[in-house]
Design a protein around this motif. Structure first.
Motif, PDB file in Angstrom:
ATOM      1  N   LEU A 172       1.216  -8.808   3.397  1.00 37.42           N
ATOM      2  CA  LEU A 172       1.329  -8.009   4.613  1.00 37.42           C
ATOM      3  C   LEU A 172       1.673  -8.897   5.798  1.00 37.42           C
ATOM      4  O   LEU A 172       1.057  -9.957   6.000  1.00 37.42           O
ATOM      5  N   GLU A 173       2.638  -8.474   6.590  1.00 39.59           N
ATOM      6  CA  GLU A 173       3.100  -9.297   7.705  1.00 39.59           C
ATOM      7  C   GLU A 173       2.052  -9.479   8.788  1.00 39.59           C
ATOM      8  O   GLU A 173       2.139 -10.410   9.596  1.00 39.59           O
ATOM      9  N   THR A 174       1.035  -8.621   8.803  1.00 41.52           N
ATOM     10  CA  THR A 174      -0.014  -8.754   9.823  1.00 41.52           C
ATOM     11  C   THR A 174      -1.185  -9.624   9.355  1.00 41.52           C
ATOM     12  O   THR A 174      -2.199  -9.711  10.052  1.00 41.52           O
ATOM     13  N   MET A 227      -5.994  -2.509  -0.297  1.00 44.11           N
ATOM     14  CA  MET A 227      -5.994  -3.910   0.105  1.00 44.11           C
ATOM     15  C   MET A 227      -6.967  -4.757  -0.714  1.00 44.11           C
ATOM     16  O   MET A 227      -6.777  -5.960  -0.846  1.00 44.11           O
ATOM     17  N   THR A 228      -8.016  -4.137  -1.240  1.00 45.28           N
ATOM     18  CA  THR A 228      -8.958  -4.857  -2.099  1.00 45.28           C
ATOM     19  C   THR A 228      -9.372  -3.959  -3.249  1.00 45.28           C
ATOM     20  O   THR A 228      -9.364  -2.728  -3.138  1.00 45.28           O
ATOM     21  N   THR A 229      -9.757  -4.590  -4.363  1.00 40.86           N
ATOM     22  CA  THR A 229     -10.346  -3.870  -5.479  1.00 40.86           C
ATOM     23  C   THR A 229     -11.565  -4.647  -5.972  1.00 40.86           C
ATOM     24  O   THR A 229     -11.642  -5.874  -5.837  1.00 40.86           O
ATOM     25  N   TRP A 284      -6.597  -9.099   8.902  1.00 37.89           N
ATOM     26  CA  TRP A 284      -5.262  -8.540   9.102  1.00 37.89           C
ATOM     27  C   TRP A 284      -5.230  -7.745  10.407  1.00 37.89           C
ATOM     28  O   TRP A 284      -6.200  -7.056  10.756  1.00 37.89           O
ATOM     29  N   GLY A 285      -4.121  -7.827  11.112  1.00 37.05           N
ATOM     30  CA  GLY A 285      -3.883  -6.912  12.215  1.00 37.05           C
ATOM     31  C   GLY A 285      -3.483  -5.553  11.679  1.00 37.05           C
ATOM     32  O   GLY A 285      -3.266  -5.370  10.472  1.00 37.05           O
TER      33      GLY A 285
END
Length: 432
Positions: free
Chosen positions: A410-412, A116-118, A97-98
């Motif tokens: 997420l857009e990035t 973002m992660t689990t 991801w950016g």
């Protein structure tokens, strides 16, 4: 404000904001100085072995039992806990991801967490969650503690002031702050918006790794870790306390600040560390060791040598190995790797991995330098070279990391990330 710290990792500390506030020779006397209440905060079971038995005694204006009013559920949908199998359309793969944009409007640190992660299970006290935090305004009369895990914060843009029960810590890019499970705090951005990375550690607390053959020196030295000096709020006005417990959030009203600890002693306390004090080691002739030589902190698991989390950094350093491909090599790993970039450029990626961005390489999924970095490293003259102006980090865990819905949408998100290896052409020609 001038802040004071006490140095040293894992030692017994003692600090008082008023002279004589600490009882002498007794943890819980019948009458505490200044008519304070004595309260123990335990970071381990009472019967844990001495080396991992942690606790602190707090001497406070009011005991924490008064911090609990009538709780109501609070929804913070972007702070996801494990186990999480949120539905999204991302297939199995390597992800990148950016830098995500700052959220619209005023947002506090608590509302600005974006996992973002689990990995693992928060109730089983195993695993972690990793992501980002954003803060554009201070937590005014709002306080928080995490009953699920220990918080590791890595500022990437803007500094953050953490006002805790034990005192005040300020952390800026290039530093980390660690807040143990159960410690109350409020967060305040300093001189503008703040953003950074966040790891919630469900397992054993972070500690220094065993150095093995490296010996007693280098890597992160215990003397460079700093713990805040006692400071307290004697505030009598309406405020709110939020608790994260069992992966859910609960909020209640209070009539006073819970940060009212006048003195404390013990070895269970928040701390900060300047990553620029990390003393890296490496190869002096050829090849290079495994990335474990860059481990700053580790959260051990019950399986020796296999961490619940390893926190590693890739800082400025000299590269001097001869006849050696110097960037990280191609590999597959039983550990899963969440990686971020604080500033500068990472030497194994030419484009696409920007400060504030994230990559995820899960267990047994191959990864390594992109085609451009491979070509450059294979052709360059191997004179001594210093990597400057760079600081990347990695959070490794023995458990697979599952992408949250927030990260998947997420857009990035770079859905063409795998293309960075497409230029690795066949080079085999049958000759030595």
């Amino acid at each position: 404000m001038t802040l004071r710290y006490m140095s040293g990792f894992g030692n017994e500390f003692a600090s008082e904001a008023l002279p004589g506030a600490l009882p002498i020779g007794q943890n819980s006397p019948q009458h505490c100085p200044y008519k304070l209440y004595a309260e123990q905060l335990s970071g381990s079971p009472f019967t844990a072995p001495r080396g991992v038995n942690t606790r602190s005694w707090l001497y406070r204006i009011r005991p924490s039992v008064q911090h609990f009013g009538r709780f109501e559920r609070l929804e913070l949908p972007f702070w996801t806990s494990a186990p999480s199998r949120e539905e999204h359309d991302l297939p199995l793969g390597r992800y990148r991801w950016g830098p995500p944009p700052m959220p619209d409007g005023a947002v506090t640190f608590l509302a600005g967490v974006r996992m973002m992660t689990t990995a693992g299970d928060v109730d089983a006290q195993s695993g972690m969650a990793a992501g980002l935090y954003f803060a554009t305004r201070s937590m005014i009369d709002d306080y928080f503690y995490d009953a699920d895990g220990e918080l590791l914060l890595l500022p990437q843009e803007g500094a953050l002031r953490l006002v805790t029960e034990f005192g005040v810590m300020e952390i800026a890019p290039g530093e980390i702050g660690v807040v143990p499970r159960g410690v109350k705090l409020k967060a305040e951005p300093i001189a503008g918006p703040a953003r950074g990375y966040l790891c919630e550690n469900y397992g054993a607390p972070f500690t220094l790794p065993n150095r093995g053959p490296i010996g007693a020196n280098c890597l992160a030295n215990a003397r460079d870790f700093e713990t805040p000096v006692a400071a307290f709020e004697d505030v009598e006005r309406p405020c709110r306390l939020t608790v994260k417990w069992g992966g859910k959030f609960f909020i209640c009203g209070l009539d006073h600040s819970p940060l009212d600890v006048v003195a404390w002693h013990g070895d269970y306390a928040p701390y900060k560390y300047d990553l620029r004090r990390f003393a890296p080691v490496g190869a002096l002739l050829f090849d290079h060791p495994d990335p474990s030589i860059f481990c700053v902190l580790t959260a051990p698991s019950e399986r020796e040598g296999t961490a619940n989390i390893d926190f590693l950094i890739f800082p400025e350093r000299w590269l001097v190995a001869e006849h050696t491909f110097r960037p990280p090599w191609f590999h597959m790993n039983v550990m899963s790797e969440f990686m971020g970039l604080i500033y500068g450029r990472y030497d194994a990626k030419a484009e696409g991995f920007a400060p504030g961005g994230v990559s995820l390489h899960n267990s047994m999924l191959p990864h390594g330098p992109d085609a451009q970095s491979f070509a450059q490293a294979s052709a360059e003259a191997l004179a001594p070279q210093k990597l400057e102006g760079t600081l990347a980090f990695m959070l490794e865990t023995r458990l697979p990391q599952h992408v949250t819905r927030y990260a998947a949408r997420l857009e990035t998100y770079q859905n063409d990330y795998a293309d960075c290896w497409a230029g690795l052409a066949r080079r085999f020609d049958g000759t030595p």
